[in-house]
Write an enzyme that holds these catalytic residues in place. Structure first.
Site: not given
Ligand code: 26V
Length: 800
Positions: A348, A536-537, A542, A644, A648
């Site tokens: 992801h 979003k987060r 972003k 996603t 929406k």
């Molecule tokens: C985790 C972390 C942890 C360390 C610091 C930076 C960081 C940045 C992002 C994440 C999340 C990683 C996993 C995640 O949630 N990815 C998201 O997954 C969605 C579903 O597939 C996708 O639509 C998003 O683009 C993606 O960021």
């Protein structure tokens, strides 16, 4: 009990009085919610049993979706819609003088996820059940979901979330199906019948108790299961009292909190414990079920697929090996054959800081047997590499699962699974060509793309009932089961009456959101202004920063000349920042600081408003997407795997203003240039700059007056902020050379906003664009995505 309004009312009143022992007049909304919840659970129980029976009796293959997060949101209304009894209930309650939406509000969001990844898992469950596919979720029953966000004086504060406080109507605790998980201790190796055996000694035992939640399909009898594991002390432990208190505390903390993904969670032993806890409990229960069907364990992969959602559950690979070898007595090769034909994996993110690695010194003592198995997998994999690339030490070091004292979870996933997928076309291409290029060369057959999707049942039918009716009035309701047939709306894009009705619906959704904003923020916003939304987060990639800097520049323009040609705009933000992510929290403070000044400036009042909505979550999102005109999807190209939220918004008729990143690219492809606002560098340009350098943010700062002014305003106290408050932001832009190209893309972003400004003036054409977006959004239903997973990866078929 739900067959008609009258019988519902009778049954509801009877249950209410029986349960609470008070007269109807004295009952509360919370009593109504609990009663309704229990009635629904009872109502679905026969279908739930029947689906379980079907699973047990038919010889079809099943999939288990392992995920550390399931961001479910509320279930009441969705369950009613899926069961087709929402109108009976809403009308029945109305007769009794009860407002259904007040009852709905009694339900806490099940916030067991951070954002995209967790919400995707929830959408997938809905699609699996709706498509009658044998697919179940396995997750953790966190006592506290994602923290509750409060904004105080513009700063984010975090409070523990308490979704279980009033109990959970949807779950069924199944103590008899509990399993034990072993941590710490040491491994005893001995020989028996000429075979090496392994025994785990001196381990700390934790009991995992399943709490099953029914997953109800839309207008079908299928009720699948989401099994959430709760960590509890094992009854077998007897130690001195002091030790028991520590043991109890530590055990319960395994399912205590959902981790907010933050920038430095490596080395957090509790997180590793959570991962193994989820994996070991789920696999033990999957294999127990499998064996109850009297099938031969060596054929398991023909009957079971186990999907790991990102690397968090990747220990499923060594855990399955352990069970097959140590408990089922298989040899390495046979166990490996089964494992690598059972596990599939989704990636992801390509962000390197998010790729999980565990230091051996933490991992090995906690999970000694699992470490031995990973070590062996690594040895054997490196041997294979050596055969293919003899002497290429560098490549082998790069691809190894264990290197430099670290265990690389993504490498383990790539080696131990039969399928690896990205979540949008561009993301999968980047994985193949860049991040995982070595693995793609080695295992080309494993890689595939599955572009994300969202359930149109929650995000359109539930969130936007008026639009739902309008669509069905025009093209019939075939689209509900076949969302791709929303395309038929293309024939009506110029239809004046459709446009008019769509405008009225958008207006009323905007009024509803304006009311929420008034209540929560005390800010009056004009529902006829452009609602321009970024929810979003919060993360640097972003680029919420790009958005707010642009707002600052609009404000500068307006201060100079309040009469400029500008459609009134309301900029709306919603975002949680990880508690440990200092920089992200500064951005929140900046947004609130700008909002405070702009919203109180009488001279420009009706042209610009900025709102930060506190505690963004699924239930709020359901009010926000339907009310948006513009959807901000402005990540630095190549960074957002898919997105996603973008889908929406699109499904609710907002127009996307975005970069060529993630699924935006596929949206652009579907609707065409004329119906989307694309700006900024593309992924190749970004990656080229990362690789070869050549970007200097200072040039943009010194040579562009507009940029110069807004960046200086971060420093010079213009927004009446304390000295130094926004220095980290200023420094990220100028000292750290603006890693996410905010200044580089600024002008392109400002121009596309000007284009939006002009486009909004042509109401009819805007509505036409909006219709085209709704029409093409069916492609992004998670039903499409799940069908692709089912056919290409899992090879599962609907229950018969
Ligand atoms: C985790 C972390 C942890 C360390 C610091 C930076 C960081 C940045 C992002 C994440 C999340 C990683 C996993 C995640 O949630 N990815 C998201 O997954 C969605 C579903 O597939 C996708 O639509 C998003 O683009 C993606 O960021």
């Amino acid at each position: 009990m739900f067959s008609n309004k009258e019988s519902f009312k009778r049954y509801f009143l009877q249950r209410l009085e029986m349960t609470y022992g008070k007269t109807f007049e004295d009952t509360t909304s919370s009593d109504h919610f609990q009663t309704l919840g229990h009635m629904i659970r009872e109502y679905v129980s026969s279908n739930w049993i029947q689906t379980n029976e079907q699973s047990r009796n038919n010889n079809g293959k099943q999939v288990y979706y392992l995920s550390i997060e399931f961001l479910l949101g509320r279930l009441l209304h969705n369950n009613l819609i899926n069961l087709g009894i929402d109108q009976v209930v809403i009308e029945g309650l109305k007769d009794l003088g009860i407002d259904f939406f007040e009852v709905e509000d009694m339900e806490h969001d099940a916030g067991l996820g951070n954002g995209g990844l967790g919400r995707l898992a929830a959408c997938f469950l809905d699609s699996l059940a709706t498509l009658d596919l044998p697919g179940h979720g396995c997750g953790i029953r966190y006592k506290h979901g994602l923290f509750e966000q409060r904004i105080v004086d513009g700063y984010q504060l975090e409070l523990p979330e308490q979704w279980l406080k009033q109990g959970q109507v949807w779950e069924v605790r199944k103590e008899d199906l509990a399993v034990d998980i072993y941590f710490w201790g040491n491994i005893d190796m001995y020989e028996k019948n000429g075979k090496l055996q392994f025994r785990h000694l001196n381990a700390e035992t934790v009991t995992a108790v399943p709490h099953d939640v029914p997953v109800i399909g839309y207008h079908t009898t299928t009720v699948n299961t989401l099994r959430l594991w709760n960590a509890e002390p094992s009854s077998l432990i007897a130690k001195d009292v002091k030790d028991i208190m520590r043991y109890k505390r530590e055990t319960e903390s395994i399912s205590g909190f959902l981790y907010p993904d933050d920038s430095n969670d490596e080395g957090k032993i509790l997180r590793l414990k959570q991962q193994y806890f989820l994996v070991s409990a789920s696999l033990q229960s999957i294999i127990r079920n499998y064996k109850q069907q009297y099938k031969n364990i060596s054929e398991m992969h023909h009957y079971i697929s186990i999907h790991v959602n990102d690397t968090h559950p990747v220990l499923a690979i060594p855990e399955l090996m352990r069970i097959l070898m140590d408990e089922e007595g298989l040899g390495w090769d046979e166990a490996w054959e089964i494992t690598t034909n059972t596990i599939s994996y989704t990636n992801h993110t390509t962000l390197s800081e998010a790729l999980e690695q565990w230091p051996i010194y933490i991992f090995q003592p906690l999970l000694p047997r699992i470490y031995m198995i990973i070590d062996e997998i690594n040895e054997r994999f490196c041997m294979k590499l050596w055969k293919k690339y003899p002497g290429d030490f560098l490549k082998i070091e790069k691809m190894a699962i264990i290197a430099h004292g670290m265990i690389k979870m993504a490498h383990l996933a790539l080696v131990g699974s039969y399928s690896v997928n990205g979540v949008a076309e561009i993301h999968t291409e980047i994985l193949k060509k860049r991040e995982m290029a070595d693995f793609y060369a080695f295992y080309p057959e494993k890689f595939n793309n599955k572009t994300n999707g969202i359930t149109h049942r929650r995000w359109l039918i539930k969130a936007n009932p008026k639009l739902t009716n309008l669509i069905s009035n025009i093209i019939g309701d075939k689209w509900v089961n076949q969302p791709e047939s929303l395309r038929e709306l293309l024939n009506y894009q110029e239809d004046a009456s459709l446009q008019e009705n769509l405008a009225a619906i958008k207006q009323s959704n905007k009024e509803r959101l304006a009311k929420i904003i008034k209540e929560k923020n005390g800010i009056l916003v004009d529902p006829s202004s452009i609602f321009d939304v970024q929810v979003k987060r919060l993360h640097a990639y972003k680029r919420q920063l790009l958005n707010i800097l642009h707002i600052m520049s609009l404000y500068n323009k307006l201060r100079e000349d309040p009469s400029i040609d500008m459609e009134p705009r309301t900029f709306i933000f919603g975002a949680k920042a990880s508690p440990g992510y200092y920089y992200a929290k500064k951005i929140i403070k900046l947004i609130n600081t700008v909002a405070h000044k702009v919203n109180n400036d009488k001279r420009i009042q009706n042209k610009l408003k900025v709102v930060f909505i506190e505690n963004y979550r699924v239930s709020l999102a359901e009010h926000i997407f339907p009310a948006a005109d513009v959807s901000e999807q402005i990540s630095t190209a190549s960074k957002e795997a898919s997105g996603t939220g973008n889908m929406k918004f699109m499904m609710n008729g907002a127009l996307t203003l975005g970069t060529m990143d993630g699924a935006n690219i596929e949206m652009h492809e579907l609707v065409g240039d004329d119906n989307i606002f694309i700006f900024g560098m593309n992924a190749d340009q970004v990656l080229e700059l990362y690789q070869n350098g050549g970007y200097s943010s200072r040039e943009y700062f010194y040579h562009d007056d507009r940029i110069h002014e807004v960046v200086n305003q971060l420093k010079n106290g213009f927004y009446d902020h304390p000295v130094g408050e926004f220095d980290p932001i200023f420094d990220s832009l100028l000292i750290e050379n603006d890693q996410f190209f905010v200044l580089k893309d600024f002008n392109s972003y400002a121009s596309i906003h000007e284009k939006v400004n002009q486009a909004f003036k042509n109401k009819q054409d805007w509505l036409r664009k909006s219709i085209v977006n709704i029409a093409m959004s069916g492609h992004f239903s998670s039903d499409r995505t799940i069908k692709e997973y089912a056919e290409d990866i899992w090879r599962i078929k609907p229950y018969i």
